[in-house]
Structure formats: C-alpha cells, structure tokens
Write an enzyme that holds these catalytic residues in place. Structure first.
Site, PDB file in Angstrom:
ATOM      1  N   ARG A 148      -1.169   0.097  -0.429  1.00 16.70           N
ATOM      2  CA  ARG A 148      -1.475   1.321  -1.164  1.00 16.70           C
ATOM      3  C   ARG A 148      -0.607   1.400  -2.406  1.00 16.70           C
ATOM      4  O   ARG A 148       0.493   0.827  -2.455  1.00 16.70           O
ATOM      5  CB  ARG A 148      -1.222   2.555  -0.284  1.00 16.70           C
ATOM      6  CG  ARG A 148      -2.022   2.583   1.016  1.00 16.70           C
ATOM      7  CD  ARG A 148      -1.615   3.775   1.867  1.00 16.70           C
ATOM      8  NE  ARG A 148      -2.364   3.841   3.111  1.00 16.70           N
ATOM      9  CZ  ARG A 148      -1.953   3.318   4.264  1.00 16.70           C
ATOM     10  NH1 ARG A 148      -0.793   2.680   4.319  1.00 16.70           N
ATOM     11  NH2 ARG A 148      -2.692   3.437   5.356  1.00 16.70           N
ATOM     12  N   LYS A 172       2.441   5.254   5.599  1.00 17.66           N
ATOM     13  CA  LYS A 172       2.351   6.668   5.951  1.00 17.66           C
ATOM     14  C   LYS A 172       3.242   6.963   7.153  1.00 17.66           C
ATOM     15  O   LYS A 172       3.346   6.170   8.072  1.00 17.66           O
ATOM     16  CB  LYS A 172       0.904   7.035   6.268  1.00 17.66           C
ATOM     17  CG  LYS A 172      -0.025   6.961   5.061  1.00 17.66           C
ATOM     18  CD  LYS A 172      -1.431   7.384   5.423  1.00 17.66           C
ATOM     19  CE  LYS A 172      -2.336   7.373   4.202  1.00 17.66           C
ATOM     20  NZ  LYS A 172      -3.727   7.798   4.537  1.00 17.66           N
ATOM     21  N   HIS A 243      -6.706   1.779  -5.700  1.00 16.51           N
ATOM     22  CA  HIS A 243      -7.222   1.742  -4.333  1.00 16.51           C
ATOM     23  C   HIS A 243      -8.437   0.821  -4.216  1.00 16.51           C
ATOM     24  O   HIS A 243      -8.717   0.293  -3.137  1.00 16.51           O
ATOM     25  CB  HIS A 243      -7.590   3.149  -3.864  1.00 16.51           C
ATOM     26  CG  HIS A 243      -7.402   3.347  -2.393  1.00 16.51           C
ATOM     27  ND1 HIS A 243      -6.158   3.367  -1.791  1.00 16.51           N
ATOM     28  CD2 HIS A 243      -8.301   3.507  -1.389  1.00 16.51           C
ATOM     29  CE1 HIS A 243      -6.308   3.549  -0.484  1.00 16.51           C
ATOM     30  NE2 HIS A 243      -7.587   3.629  -0.211  1.00 16.51           N
ATOM     31  N   ARG A 246      -7.361  -2.478  -3.100  1.00 13.80           N
ATOM     32  CA  ARG A 246      -7.113  -2.498  -1.653  1.00 13.80           C
ATOM     33  C   ARG A 246      -8.427  -2.710  -0.902  1.00 13.80           C
ATOM     34  O   ARG A 246      -8.494  -3.489   0.044  1.00 13.80           O
ATOM     35  CB  ARG A 246      -6.447  -1.179  -1.253  1.00 13.80           C
ATOM     36  CG  ARG A 246      -6.162  -1.005   0.240  1.00 13.80           C
ATOM     37  CD  ARG A 246      -5.279   0.228   0.407  1.00 13.80           C
ATOM     38  NE  ARG A 246      -5.259   0.765   1.751  1.00 13.80           N
ATOM     39  CZ  ARG A 246      -4.429   0.383   2.710  1.00 13.80           C
ATOM     40  NH1 ARG A 246      -3.572  -0.603   2.472  1.00 13.80           N
ATOM     41  NH2 ARG A 246      -4.451   0.950   3.900  1.00 13.80           N
ATOM     42  N   HIS A 269      -3.523   0.252   9.181  1.00 22.53           N
ATOM     43  CA  HIS A 269      -4.383   1.269   9.782  1.00 22.53           C
ATOM     44  C   HIS A 269      -4.101   1.380  11.279  1.00 22.53           C
ATOM     45  O   HIS A 269      -3.962   0.369  11.959  1.00 22.53           O
ATOM     46  CB  HIS A 269      -5.863   0.905   9.601  1.00 22.53           C
ATOM     47  CG  HIS A 269      -6.337   1.068   8.195  1.00 22.53           C
ATOM     48  ND1 HIS A 269      -7.420   0.383   7.697  1.00 22.53           N
ATOM     49  CD2 HIS A 269      -5.881   1.838   7.183  1.00 22.53           C
ATOM     50  CE1 HIS A 269      -7.603   0.725   6.432  1.00 22.53           C
ATOM     51  NE2 HIS A 269      -6.685   1.602   6.101  1.00 22.53           N
ATOM     52  N   TYR A 278     -13.219   0.486   5.138  1.00 18.78           N
ATOM     53  CA  TYR A 278     -12.623  -0.058   3.929  1.00 18.78           C
ATOM     54  C   TYR A 278     -13.274  -1.358   3.480  1.00 18.78           C
ATOM     55  O   TYR A 278     -12.977  -1.881   2.423  1.00 18.78           O
ATOM     56  CB  TYR A 278     -11.129  -0.332   4.150  1.00 18.78           C
ATOM     57  CG  TYR A 278     -10.239   0.820   3.829  1.00 18.78           C
ATOM     58  CD1 TYR A 278      -9.216   0.703   2.897  1.00 18.78           C
ATOM     59  CD2 TYR A 278     -10.408   2.053   4.452  1.00 18.78           C
ATOM     60  CE1 TYR A 278      -8.386   1.757   2.606  1.00 18.78           C
ATOM     61  CE2 TYR A 278      -9.583   3.119   4.171  1.00 18.78           C
ATOM     62  CZ  TYR A 278      -8.569   2.966   3.247  1.00 18.78           C
ATOM     63  OH  TYR A 278      -7.753   4.022   2.965  1.00 18.78           O
TER      64      TYR A 278
END
Length: 304
Positions: A148, A172, A243, A246, A269, A278
């Site tokens: 990211r 995250k 993004h 990605r 993820h 994705y």
C-alpha cells in the site's frame, strides 16, 4: 452512557489505544460518527438508538445527495461503534446489525497491463522530475512488492534487507509482514540510496527510506502525484493511482500462475475473499488452466 461519551471512548480507547488504528482510519471514523451524533443528538442515551432512528439517519444522508458507497460507510461506522458498546455491556444488543447495507456494484478500478508497466519501469522517464532515482525506486517497490502507498511511505532504512531480499512492511493495525523484492527493485533502491544523502536537510538521524527534496519523509499525496506524472509521461491511458499498481501486482502474478494464498500473504490480507477482489483474472488464462488440468478436457486432448 451518552452517544458522545461512547464515541470518545471508542475512538480514543479502542481504535487508537487498543487497535493502533492509523490517523487516516481515526479521522474517517471520527467524521462519520460525529455526523451521526449531530443527527441523533450527542447527549442521547445509547438505549434510545433504535434501528428506526439509524434508518432515519441513512435516509437523511440519501436526501443530502450521498451515494450508496458513502451511506454504506456511515452505516459500517455506526455498526462498529454500537457493536463495541454491546460487547462492553453498555447496550443489550447492536441495533445497527438489523439494517442491511446498500448493495454496491463490484466495479474494479482499471489497472495497467504488463506491457504498460514494463514500459514505465524499463524506459528512461521522459522529462524526469527533480529526483528520478527516487521516483523509479518507489515505482519498482509499489509494483514489485504490491504494498500500500501508506506502507511505502512508512518504510525505514532498516526495513530493507538486501541479503534476504525482503522488506519489513508495517500494515493496517501496525501488523508487520515480510515481503520479498526482486533484483530490479533492489537495483533501483540502491541507485536511489546512492543519491539520498545529497538531499538538503537530510541527517543521519533520518530513518525514513523515501524522502522529499527537503530531506523529510515522503507523504502519500506526493507519491500519488509522482505515480500520476509518470503515467502521463509514458502516455498511459489511465489516471493511475498508486493503489492501481497494487491491483496490477496481484492480477499479473495470478495471471502467471501464482498461488492465491501466497498473493494474500504478500498483500497482507486477512481474508482470501479480499485478495480475490483485488485480482483481475484473464479469462483466457483460466481457460488454458482448465484445458490443461481438467480430467475430461486436458486428458481427452492428451489422448488425441
């Protein structure tokens, strides 16, 4: 407990202190929940927040011209807040769970083709910017590692291990993972590092890997500008965002036969379903795999 007190505890005590949420996440939740408090009444008791009251809030958002995505995000924020309150025993149950989220289209953003990415990374950048070595390195890392943009700007010098050809990425929730990188990315990073020390204002104490021209950590907004400028310079027919690289990383790996769970690990993820969203799967590639692997199709052709 009042709604305002619950919001404060949720944002400061839960998201910030317990989950180590990013400033971006805290800001988004704060905006949504303050808007809900303004509608429902900041001093309202939590037990007065019925499904009908929350539904009225969503209807008001629609009346203001908000789209389904915005309404769904607000409902998710309210649902998370009240779920937290229910878990803590402040309310008997979460009233927002009874409301269905608006159905959203599964539109995927356009991504560059393998040929377009190769052209952008292999050829000299036309009208190169003030720091072409840095720009090339960050493009190689974004596409070559699939991280990211916030993870890119959060990289420190010590996160890159050239011996193991891996980088330590903080994702995250402050969760860390090791992501491999290839020879081209390694060469690009090393070429950039050879020039990094020449930046005005940079000191030995500066740990950030990617810096701006003032010797400070590069921002996500600056990275977005660099990516878009690079895409325009090569005539890519896309309003390219970091993004999208990605997405391209995942889709191109899948198209070459990479295992979906391996891609999931590299992307960071938690859910495999997220990784599937994705990826842009080439139907021709799927048909080739089907023809080769299916016992009726592949076996029959081999017998012929």
């Amino acid at each position: 407990m009042t709604l305002q007190a619950a919001i404060t505890e949720y944002l400061d005590g839960h998201l910030r202190a317990e989950r180590n949420a990013s400033p971006h996440t805290l800001r988004n939740y704060g905006v949504d929940l303050r808007q809900f408090a303004a509608f429902a009444g900041a001093e309202s008791e939590l037990e007065t927040l019925t499904p009908a009251r929350i539904r009225d809030f969503l209807a008001a958002l629609y009346a203001q011209g908000c789209g389904k995505t915005t309404v769904a995000r607000h409902l998710s924020s309210v649902r998370s807040l009240l779920g937290y309150c229910a878990d803590r025993g402040y309310i008997s149950s979460n009233p927002a769970r009874l409301l269905a989220s608006p159905k959203l289209g599964k539109k995927l953003p356009p991504i560059p083709t393998t040929e377009q990415v190769n052209r952008m990374l292999d050829e000299p950048l036309p009208g190169a910017g003030a720091f072409p070595e840095r720009d090339h390195a960050l493009l190689e890392v974004l596409y070559g590692c699939g991280i990211r943009v916030g993870e890119l700007t959060g990289l420190d010098l010590g996160d890159v291990n050239f011996e193991e050809m891996t980088m330590r990425v903080t994702g995250k929730g402050r969760k860390q993972r090791l992501v491999p990188f290839g020879r081209k990315a390694a060469a690009a990073i090393q070429a950039y590092l050879a020039k990094r020390g020449t930046l005005a204002g940079v000191t030995r104490r500066q740990r950030a890997l990617f810096l701006n021209l003032r010797g400070q950590r590069l921002t996500t907004r600056s990275v977005a500008r660099i990516v878009k400028a690079s895409a325009r310079a090569f005539g890519l027919p896309l309003d390219l965002h970091p993004h999208a690289l990605r997405h391209a990383f995942a889709s191109h790996l899948l198209g070459e036969g990479a295992d979906l769970r391996a891609i999931q690990e590299m992307l960071g993820h938690q859910s495999l379903a997220t990784t599937q969203r994705y990826t842009h799967t080439d139907i021709r590639k799927l048909m080739e795999v089907y023809d080769q692997a299916h016992p009726l199709e592949g076996g029959a052709r081999k017998r012929e």
